[in-house]
Design a protein around this motif. Structure first.
Motif, short mmCIF file in Angstrom:
data_model
loop_
_atom_site.label_atom_id
_atom_site.label_comp_id
_atom_site.label_asym_id
_atom_site.label_seq_id
_atom_site.Cartn_x
_atom_site.Cartn_y
_atom_site.Cartn_z
N ALA B 62 68.84 80.46 55.61
CA ALA B 62 70.10 81.21 55.48
C ALA B 62 70.62 81.15 54.06
CB ALA B 62 71.13 80.63 56.44
N SER B 63 71.44 82.15 53.72
CA SER B 63 72.11 82.12 52.42
C SER B 63 73.18 81.04 52.44
CB SER B 63 72.73 83.48 52.12
OG SER B 63 73.66 83.81 53.14
N ASP B 64 73.54 80.57 51.26
CA ASP B 64 74.50 79.47 51.17
C ASP B 64 75.92 80.03 51.04
OD1 ASP B 64 76.09 77.37 50.47
OD2 ASP B 64 74.67 76.53 49.00
N PRO B 65 76.81 79.66 51.96
CA PRO B 65 78.17 80.21 51.88
C PRO B 65 78.88 79.85 50.57
CG PRO B 65 78.03 78.50 53.59
CD PRO B 65 76.64 78.78 53.13
#
Lengths: 328, 95
Positions: B62-65
């Motif tokens: 996942a992308s990093d918030p």
């Protein structure tokens, strides 16, 4: 079904690292009604409060199967039995949605279940009351699930995304639960005098415990303010309780039943029903483990977990064998 | 045998033919087959879906918030990517 424990003592205080620019950004996002998702930064106290509330809610769903399970084999008709089984299955589903939501906060299922089985975690006080007659199944659906819906609808807008999403699914399903309960009450109130008396008896026993489900009075719930600021909680205990009384009274009238509260009367000035004082000592007794069935409920959960161990082990062994075969 | 926690699976449901699978939650199961079967009982008790995917949670990248600024915001200032950016004479129809 339901949670209530968010205001109980021992609520998490602000922790180290919960202040500063990140915390300000977090609060700003909450203030503008944005949702917080699992990998976003959040204050540790927010995380802990949510883990506690969501897991207590999950435990309540799981323990909530027990009073109803008591009547699965004795439901009066096949249709009623099928409906009750579907309802109990929903409660298990609700427990699972909620455990999953709690796990997104970094706790394991094993930890959460362990806390329930060791007696460390709390669940809703309402499930520590017995269900001696079929009318209790009606009263639980009508009143307990009714109170649950009242409490849960605001949580659909909770600031924590996974909890809010679980709550939306649950609320959709709860409305079946409440209607099936009212349907049982209606059938009994239109039945023989003995059946109607059973319905009245169930109302007499469930009314006050249901009002207690909304938790301590606002003047005694010192921790609500933080939960409100975090938008975990959106409506106060007393407001929700009043709303429940206001919508339920006309339903009791329609059934021809009398709510067991001599102080109950319409207050035209307030536009609400006035009602009597809740026996808070009873509430705290049940919450702290000394209700009619606390020990029995916990023992039933522990036994179910232990008796299911061989099934879990067999499933694990079978999956390992399948994997080994596929690899060979 | 000591008890090992069953792995976590993410569940995706296609609500009807023609629509995408959509994430709806997660559950624990020993293997994929059991995960599908349990997802059916947990997430589709009321005809919510015609097809189920399960994916091991730890297989999702996942992308990093925390990268939101660098990752997402550059998209916001390229308004010429949207058709509404362009002003057309009133005479132009069907464009």
């Amino acid at each position: 079904m339901y949670t209530q424990m968010m205001d109980l003592p021992g609520q998490v205080a602000k922790l180290a690292g919960d202040e500063g620019p990140q915390a300000e950004r977090f609060q700003a996002r909450v203030d503008e009604d944005a949702r917080i998702e699992p990998r976003d930064w959040m204050p540790e106290a927010y995380r802990k409060t949510l883990v506690r509330q969501i897991s207590q809610h999950a435990h309540s769903e799981i323990v909530g199967m027990l009073p109803e399970g008591n009547w699965v084999t004795r439901a009066p008709t096949l249709k009623r039995k099928a409906i009750l089984v579907a309802k109990v299955q929903d409660e298990a589903g609700h427990g699972l949605y909620l455990y999953s939501a709690a796990e997104t906060l970094g706790v394991s299922r094993e930890q959460l279940v362990g806390q329930l089985l060791s007696g460390k975690a709390k669940y809703s006080s309402i499930f520590n009351y017995p269900t001696p007659t079929w009318a209790d199944i009606g009263a639980i659906g009508w009143l307990v699930d009714g109170a649950a819906i009242m409490n849960q609808i605001p949580i659909c807008r909770c600031s924590y995304g996974p909890y809010a999403r679980a709550m939306i699914r649950i609320c959709k399903e709860e409305s079946f639960h409440q209607r099936q309960g009212f349907d049982i009450m209606l059938a009994m109130c239109r039945g023989t005098p003995e059946q109607k008396a059973m319905a009245q008896d169930a109302l007499n026993r469930w009314w006050w415990p249901c009002l207690m489900m909304f938790g301590p009075s606002d003047k005694d719930s010192t921790h609500s303010a933080q939960s409100m600021a975090w938008k975990i909680k959106r409506v106060s205990n007393d407001e929700l309780r009043q709303k429940f009384v206001d919508v339920t009274l006309p339903q009791a009238d329609l059934l021809g039943l009398t709510v067991p509260d001599p102080a109950l009367r319409w207050n035209a000035e307030r536009g609400h029903y006035d009602f009597g004082e809740i026996a808070w000592d009873e509430f705290w007794k049940v919450v702290n483990g000394d209700g009619p069935l606390n020990r029995e409920r916990l023992a039933a959960r522990v036994a179910a977990h232990q008796n299911g161990r061989w099934v879990r082990e067999a499933a694990t062994a079978y999956a390992e064998k399948q994997r080994a075969r596929a690899a060979a | 045998m000591s008890e090992k926690e069953w792995p976590l699976w993410e569940v995706f449901i296609r609500s009807k033919q023609g629509l995408d699978h959509k994430h709806c939650g997660s559950l624990h199961a020993v293997d994929a087959e059991m995960a599908v079967r349990m997802a059916r009982d947990v997430y589709t008790r009321r005809n919510e879906g015609v097809s189920i995917w399960v994916v091991p949670s730890n297989a999702i990248a996942a992308s990093d918030p925390n990268d939101r600024e660098a990752f997402v915001e550059p998209m916001a200032d390229k308004i010429y990517r949207h058709p509404t950016f362009y002003e057309l004479p009133d005479e132009v129809k069907h464009m």
